[in-house]
Design a protein around this motif. Sequence first.
Motif, PDB file in Angstrom:
ATOM      1  N   ASP A 193       0.619  -1.077   0.103  1.00  0.00           N
ATOM      2  CA  ASP A 193      -0.116   0.105  -0.154  1.00  0.00           C
ATOM      3  C   ASP A 193       0.850   1.171  -0.147  1.00  0.00           C
ATOM      4  O   ASP A 193       0.416   2.192  -0.307  1.00  0.00           O
ATOM      5  CB  ASP A 193      -0.880   0.028   1.528  1.00  0.00           C
ATOM      6  CG  ASP A 193      -1.759  -0.942   1.252  1.00  0.00           C
ATOM      7  OD1 ASP A 193      -2.293  -1.358  -0.088  1.00  0.00           O
ATOM      8  OD2 ASP A 193      -2.433  -1.558   2.285  1.00  0.00           O
ATOM      9  N   PRO A 220       5.120   3.027  -4.672  1.00  0.00           N
ATOM     10  CA  PRO A 220       4.635   4.284  -5.631  1.00  0.00           C
ATOM     11  C   PRO A 220       3.340   3.933  -6.319  1.00  0.00           C
ATOM     12  O   PRO A 220       3.170   2.878  -6.721  1.00  0.00           O
ATOM     13  CB  PRO A 220       5.986   4.567  -6.516  1.00  0.00           C
ATOM     14  CG  PRO A 220       7.048   3.718  -5.642  1.00  0.00           C
ATOM     15  CD  PRO A 220       6.364   2.669  -5.092  1.00  0.00           C
ATOM     16  N   SER A 221       2.854   4.812  -6.768  1.00  0.00           N
ATOM     17  CA  SER A 221       1.569   4.895  -7.541  1.00  0.00           C
ATOM     18  C   SER A 221       1.483   4.095  -8.989  1.00  0.00           C
ATOM     19  O   SER A 221       0.919   3.344  -9.293  1.00  0.00           O
ATOM     20  CB  SER A 221       0.765   6.176  -7.775  1.00  0.00           C
ATOM     21  OG  SER A 221       1.665   6.954  -8.702  1.00  0.00           O
ATOM     22  N   ALA A 222       2.844   4.120  -9.486  1.00  0.00           N
ATOM     23  CA  ALA A 222       3.079   3.384 -10.622  1.00  0.00           C
ATOM     24  C   ALA A 222       2.950   1.953 -10.480  1.00  0.00           C
ATOM     25  O   ALA A 222       2.707   1.410 -11.754  1.00  0.00           O
ATOM     26  CB  ALA A 222       4.444   3.979 -11.058  1.00  0.00           C
ATOM     27  N   ARG A 280       0.726   0.249  -8.653  1.00  0.00           N
ATOM     28  CA  ARG A 280      -0.584   0.083  -8.471  1.00  0.00           C
ATOM     29  C   ARG A 280      -1.253  -1.113  -9.039  1.00  0.00           C
ATOM     30  O   ARG A 280      -1.745  -2.107  -8.649  1.00  0.00           O
ATOM     31  CB  ARG A 280      -1.365   1.175  -8.141  1.00  0.00           C
ATOM     32  CG  ARG A 280      -1.297   1.934  -6.769  1.00  0.00           C
ATOM     33  CD  ARG A 280      -2.297   2.980  -6.712  1.00  0.00           C
ATOM     34  NE  ARG A 280      -1.840   4.109  -5.674  1.00  0.00           N
ATOM     35  CZ  ARG A 280      -2.007   5.141  -5.562  1.00  0.00           C
ATOM     36  NH1 ARG A 280      -2.491   5.794  -6.684  1.00  0.00           N
ATOM     37  NH2 ARG A 280      -1.719   6.095  -4.428  1.00  0.00           N
ATOM     38  N   ARG A 326      -0.269  -4.517  -7.622  1.00  0.00           N
ATOM     39  CA  ARG A 326      -0.354  -4.914  -6.295  1.00  0.00           C
ATOM     40  C   ARG A 326      -0.591  -6.261  -5.851  1.00  0.00           C
ATOM     41  O   ARG A 326       0.098  -6.714  -5.214  1.00  0.00           O
ATOM     42  CB  ARG A 326      -1.314  -3.991  -5.739  1.00  0.00           C
ATOM     43  CG  ARG A 326      -1.082  -4.094  -4.282  1.00  0.00           C
ATOM     44  CD  ARG A 326      -2.580  -3.161  -3.681  1.00  0.00           C
ATOM     45  NE  ARG A 326      -2.385  -3.282  -2.144  1.00  0.00           N
ATOM     46  CZ  ARG A 326      -2.645  -4.242  -1.453  1.00  0.00           C
ATOM     47  NH1 ARG A 326      -3.044  -5.522  -1.863  1.00  0.00           N
ATOM     48  NH2 ARG A 326      -2.577  -4.024  -0.080  1.00  0.00           N
ATOM     49  N   SER A 343       2.228  -7.852  -3.635  1.00  0.00           N
ATOM     50  CA  SER A 343       1.971  -7.957  -2.251  1.00  0.00           C
ATOM     51  C   SER A 343       2.258  -9.153  -1.372  1.00  0.00           C
ATOM     52  O   SER A 343       2.236 -10.238  -1.815  1.00  0.00           O
ATOM     53  CB  SER A 343       0.259  -8.055  -2.196  1.00  0.00           C
ATOM     54  OG  SER A 343      -0.121  -7.823  -0.813  1.00  0.00           O
TER      55      SER A 343
END
Length: 306
Positions: free
Chosen positions: A90, A93-95, A97, A100, A104
């Motif tokens: 979480d 970096p947004s790149a 996502r 994920r 994870s």
Amino acid sequence: MPEPVVSAQPSPVMMETQLPLPRFSRGKVRDIYDLGVELLIVATDRLSAFDVVLPTGIPDKGRVLTALSAFWFDHLRGVMPTHFLTADADAFPSALRPYRSALSGRAMIVRKLRRVDLECVVRGYLAGSAWKEYAATGCAAGVPLPGGLRQGDRLAEPIFTPATKAEAGHDENITQAEMARRIGVALAGRLRDTSLAIYRHAAARAEQCGLLLADTKFEFGLDGDQITLIDEVLTPDSSRFWDAAAYAATGSAESYDKQFVRDYLERAGWDKRPPAPALPPEVVAGTRARYLEAFRRFTGRALSAA
């Protein structure tokens, strides 16, 4: 040996990743991506034995390596600097996502440092390649040891036995003198002292958890002149963990690491040259159970479900 605690249904095996990111390197177990000033390290479920990657993956292995390394990096913060930033998907970096679900639990972001291309091995007990060398020469990586030692004996003091680091093929033990020749006397001495200090700290923690840290390998990078702990740390891939109660009772080295796989391959008569044979289901399950139990012993909790 007490039966390892196996929790949760095995997660699907991940043998490799193909993220649309710049590839920094691909090791025997980890796929590493370049994020600029940082690296994304993804631990797959690949397993290497005798420096050969096996065709059979171990469910949840990469998740154990990542979670246990994150635990130790946090635990060692007061001992020395590390390259670890986060294993919390979480917080990535947004790149990242869109990836994920794949990352994870099995990926961490670390600082990019200049790696010292040697493995720093510390041994508290006589096992593995050190035992073979001792049986032939009375030394371990050129370090003379007392006569009359047996396989698995505890050493009077931990010893530092560096090794080369091979991306493919076999790592090789080298003497401390050879290490100093390659990287300089001052840095070699600092790495030796640092490795021994971390080993002693970790061995004390292991004994509190009912385990003996027979040996382990560390890797280091340089942040300027500052020695920094990198890669993985104190996992069943990089260490020998023995059950303390079994060792005290019988002297046996009941392990929670990949020795279980090495023993199977030795019995199977594999010549330790590629290609490696596939592992049968019972060896896969037994290896997974030992990795999960090592994690549980150190952290006090079961590995979370994928």
